[in-house]
Design a protein around this motif. Structure first.
Motif, PDB file in Angstrom:
ATOM      1  N   GLY A  76      -0.258  -9.409   9.190  1.00 54.07           N
ATOM      2  CA  GLY A  76       0.849  -8.656   9.756  1.00 54.07           C
ATOM      3  C   GLY A  76       1.324  -7.637   8.747  1.00 54.07           C
ATOM      4  O   GLY A  76       1.107  -7.780   7.543  1.00 54.07           O
ATOM      5  N   TYR A  77       1.968  -6.592   9.237  1.00 54.23           N
ATOM      6  CA  TYR A  77       2.462  -5.568   8.328  1.00 54.23           C
ATOM      7  C   TYR A  77       3.852  -5.131   8.751  1.00 54.23           C
ATOM      8  O   TYR A  77       4.282  -5.371   9.874  1.00 54.23           O
ATOM      9  CB  TYR A  77       1.515  -4.358   8.288  1.00 54.23           C
ATOM     10  CG  TYR A  77       1.734  -3.376   9.406  1.00 54.23           C
ATOM     11  CD1 TYR A  77       2.462  -2.215   9.206  1.00 54.23           C
ATOM     12  CD2 TYR A  77       1.223  -3.603  10.673  1.00 54.23           C
ATOM     13  CE1 TYR A  77       2.677  -1.317  10.233  1.00 54.23           C
ATOM     14  CE2 TYR A  77       1.420  -2.714  11.699  1.00 54.23           C
ATOM     15  CZ  TYR A  77       2.153  -1.569  11.473  1.00 54.23           C
ATOM     16  OH  TYR A  77       2.367  -0.688  12.499  1.00 54.23           O
ATOM     17  N   LYS A  78       4.543  -4.477   7.820  1.00 54.42           N
ATOM     18  CA  LYS A  78       5.838  -3.885   8.140  1.00 54.42           C
ATOM     19  C   LYS A  78       6.078  -2.703   7.216  1.00 54.42           C
ATOM     20  O   LYS A  78       5.564  -2.646   6.096  1.00 54.42           O
ATOM     21  CB  LYS A  78       6.977  -4.890   8.022  1.00 54.42           C
ATOM     22  CG  LYS A  78       7.307  -5.307   6.604  1.00 54.42           C
ATOM     23  CD  LYS A  78       8.505  -6.240   6.572  1.00 54.42           C
ATOM     24  CE  LYS A  78       8.844  -6.632   5.141  1.00 54.42           C
ATOM     25  NZ  LYS A  78      10.040  -7.455   5.078  1.00 54.42           N
ATOM     26  N   VAL A  79       6.822  -1.744   7.734  1.00 57.29           N
ATOM     27  CA  VAL A  79       7.296  -0.624   6.938  1.00 57.29           C
ATOM     28  C   VAL A  79       8.768  -0.917   6.679  1.00 57.29           C
ATOM     29  O   VAL A  79       9.581  -0.876   7.606  1.00 57.29           O
ATOM     30  CB  VAL A  79       7.104   0.714   7.686  1.00 57.29           C
ATOM     31  CG1 VAL A  79       7.679   1.862   6.873  1.00 57.29           C
ATOM     32  CG2 VAL A  79       5.642   0.954   7.980  1.00 57.29           C
ATOM     33  N   ILE A 109       0.858  -1.176   0.000  1.00 59.55           N
ATOM     34  CA  ILE A 109       0.000   0.000   0.000  1.00 59.55           C
ATOM     35  C   ILE A 109       0.901   1.235   0.000  1.00 59.55           C
ATOM     36  O   ILE A 109       1.677   1.456   0.935  1.00 59.55           O
ATOM     37  CB  ILE A 109      -0.968  -0.003   1.195  1.00 59.55           C
ATOM     38  CG1 ILE A 109      -1.837  -1.257   1.104  1.00 59.55           C
ATOM     39  CG2 ILE A 109      -1.807   1.261   1.221  1.00 59.55           C
ATOM     40  CD1 ILE A 109      -2.856  -1.416   2.167  1.00 59.55           C
ATOM     41  N   ALA A 110       0.802   2.018  -1.079  1.00 61.09           N
ATOM     42  CA  ALA A 110       1.684   3.166  -1.287  1.00 61.09           C
ATOM     43  C   ALA A 110       1.165   4.398  -0.566  1.00 61.09           C
ATOM     44  O   ALA A 110      -0.031   4.553  -0.335  1.00 61.09           O
ATOM     45  CB  ALA A 110       1.806   3.458  -2.780  1.00 61.09           C
ATOM     46  N   LYS A 111       2.114   5.257  -0.209  1.00 57.14           N
ATOM     47  CA  LYS A 111       1.859   6.565   0.384  1.00 57.14           C
ATOM     48  C   LYS A 111       1.097   6.494   1.701  1.00 57.14           C
ATOM     49  O   LYS A 111       0.282   7.345   2.015  1.00 57.14           O
ATOM     50  CB  LYS A 111       1.104   7.474  -0.596  1.00 57.14           C
ATOM     51  CG  LYS A 111       1.748   7.605  -1.954  1.00 57.14           C
ATOM     52  CD  LYS A 111       3.126   8.211  -1.894  1.00 57.14           C
ATOM     53  CE  LYS A 111       3.671   8.349  -3.313  1.00 57.14           C
ATOM     54  NZ  LYS A 111       5.010   8.850  -3.353  1.00 57.14           N
ATOM     55  N   LEU A 161      -5.384  -1.568   9.712  1.00 59.01           N
ATOM     56  CA  LEU A 161      -5.778  -2.667   8.823  1.00 59.01           C
ATOM     57  C   LEU A 161      -5.428  -4.026   9.422  1.00 59.01           C
ATOM     58  O   LEU A 161      -6.220  -4.968   9.343  1.00 59.01           O
ATOM     59  CB  LEU A 161      -5.117  -2.513   7.459  1.00 59.01           C
ATOM     60  CG  LEU A 161      -5.754  -1.523   6.512  1.00 59.01           C
ATOM     61  CD1 LEU A 161      -4.944  -1.413   5.237  1.00 59.01           C
ATOM     62  CD2 LEU A 161      -7.174  -1.924   6.188  1.00 59.01           C
ATOM     63  N   ARG A 162      -4.257  -4.138  10.007  1.00 58.91           N
ATOM     64  CA  ARG A 162      -3.859  -5.413  10.612  1.00 58.91           C
ATOM     65  C   ARG A 162      -4.828  -5.818  11.712  1.00 58.91           C
ATOM     66  O   ARG A 162      -5.309  -6.952  11.754  1.00 58.91           O
ATOM     67  CB  ARG A 162      -2.446  -5.303  11.193  1.00 58.91           C
ATOM     68  CG  ARG A 162      -1.974  -6.589  11.871  1.00 58.91           C
ATOM     69  CD  ARG A 162      -0.848  -6.323  12.840  1.00 58.91           C
ATOM     70  NE  ARG A 162      -1.174  -5.346  13.853  1.00 58.91           N
ATOM     71  CZ  ARG A 162      -1.858  -5.614  14.977  1.00 58.91           C
ATOM     72  NH1 ARG A 162      -2.289  -6.830  15.214  1.00 58.91           N
ATOM     73  NH2 ARG A 162      -2.106  -4.666  15.854  1.00 58.91           N
ATOM     74  N   ALA A 163      -5.160  -4.869  12.585  1.00 60.72           N
ATOM     75  CA  ALA A 163      -6.072  -5.174  13.683  1.00 60.72           C
ATOM     76  C   ALA A 163      -7.463  -5.539  13.161  1.00 60.72           C
ATOM     77  O   ALA A 163      -8.089  -6.482  13.661  1.00 60.72           O
ATOM     78  CB  ALA A 163      -6.165  -3.983  14.631  1.00 60.72           C
ATOM     79  N   GLN A 164      -7.940  -4.830  12.144  1.00 60.75           N
ATOM     80  CA  GLN A 164      -9.262  -5.122  11.605  1.00 60.75           C
ATOM     81  C   GLN A 164      -9.264  -6.442  10.840  1.00 60.75           C
ATOM     82  O   GLN A 164     -10.244  -7.180  10.883  1.00 60.75           O
ATOM     83  CB  GLN A 164      -9.725  -3.981  10.694  1.00 60.75           C
ATOM     84  CG  GLN A 164     -11.190  -4.025  10.387  1.00 60.75           C
ATOM     85  CD  GLN A 164     -12.056  -3.873  11.621  1.00 60.75           C
ATOM     86  OE1 GLN A 164     -11.806  -3.006  12.454  1.00 60.75           O
ATOM     87  NE2 GLN A 164     -13.060  -4.703  11.754  1.00 60.75           N
ATOM     88  N   LEU A 165      -8.177  -6.759  10.153  1.00 59.30           N
ATOM     89  CA  LEU A 165      -8.086  -8.051   9.464  1.00 59.30           C
ATOM     90  C   LEU A 165      -8.127  -9.207  10.457  1.00 59.30           C
ATOM     91  O   LEU A 165      -8.742 -10.237  10.192  1.00 59.30           O
ATOM     92  CB  LEU A 165      -6.813  -8.126   8.622  1.00 59.30           C
ATOM     93  CG  LEU A 165      -6.877  -7.469   7.259  1.00 59.30           C
ATOM     94  CD1 LEU A 165      -5.474  -7.294   6.692  1.00 59.30           C
ATOM     95  CD2 LEU A 165      -7.743  -8.278   6.310  1.00 59.30           C
ATOM     96  N   ALA A 170     -12.417  -5.902   5.682  1.00 57.45           N
ATOM     97  CA  ALA A 170     -11.821  -5.154   6.791  1.00 57.45           C
ATOM     98  C   ALA A 170     -11.901  -3.654   6.540  1.00 57.45           C
ATOM     99  O   ALA A 170     -12.202  -2.881   7.457  1.00 57.45           O
ATOM    100  CB  ALA A 170     -10.378  -5.584   6.997  1.00 57.45           C
ATOM    101  N   ILE A 171     -11.655  -3.229   5.309  1.00 60.94           N
ATOM    102  CA  ILE A 171     -11.716  -1.803   4.983  1.00 60.94           C
ATOM    103  C   ILE A 171     -13.141  -1.286   5.144  1.00 60.94           C
ATOM    104  O   ILE A 171     -13.360  -0.201   5.701  1.00 60.94           O
ATOM    105  CB  ILE A 171     -11.185  -1.554   3.559  1.00 60.94           C
ATOM    106  CG1 ILE A 171      -9.667  -1.755   3.538  1.00 60.94           C
ATOM    107  CG2 ILE A 171     -11.547  -0.157   3.064  1.00 60.94           C
ATOM    108  CD1 ILE A 171      -9.062  -1.743   2.162  1.00 60.94           C
TER     109      ILE A 171
END
Length: 153
Positions: A60-63, A35-37, A46-50, A90-91
């Motif tokens: 899980g997510y990472k920057v 997911i850009a920008k 998003l992770r919590a809602q997923l 989720a969105i």
């Protein structure tokens, strides 16, 4: 110095896709979504809602780097829905939750405005003893008294 221009953190360039989905070939019913920008704020939401979606097994997510304005989220489902459908679900749930929170804030501040008008507040929000009330409620009580303020939503 090394930091990019601020507008590049949220403005999509010509031809840049806001979301890119890559199916994972090693894990069944999994995908990697770029997911850009965006940053940790949206990534963690998003992770919590997923994880609240019953069909999602892992999210899980990472920057990858703090100077790059995007994050990567990985989603694995039980196979009853695709990872993309789980992300859409989720969105949509996040949008409805944020709409409810916004309506609640607007309702409470409308109550505060009506309460201020009923207590004799002027158009500027300052009542007769405004010096005693840091929130401009015009109740005539001191800031340390039993009056209501903005934190009493």
């Amino acid at each position: 110095m090394n930091a990019i221009n601020r507008f590049e953190l949220y403005v999509l360039e010509d031809g840049e896709k806001p979301i890119e989905v890559t199916e994972d070939t090693k894990i069944p019913n999994a995908a990697t979504i770029r997911i850009a920008k965006q940053d940790h704020t949206l990534g963690n939401l998003l992770r919590a809602q997923l994880l609240a979606v019953p069909e999602v097994l892992f999210a899980g997510y990472k920057v990858p780097h703090p100077l790059q304005p995007y994050f990567i989220i990985k989603v694995q489902t039980d196979g009853s829905i695709t990872p993309q459908a789980a992300l859409e679900k989720a969105i949509n749930e996040l949008i409805s939750l944020i709409t409810k929170v916004e309506a609640g804030f607007k309702r409470e501040f409308a109550y505060k405005a009506a309460d201020g008008a009923a207590s004799g507040a002027t158009a500027g929000g300052l009542g007769p003893n405004a010096a005693d009330d840091p929130y401009g409620g015009g109740t005539g009580t001191s800031a340390w008294g039993n009056s209501k303020d903005y934190f009493d939503l």
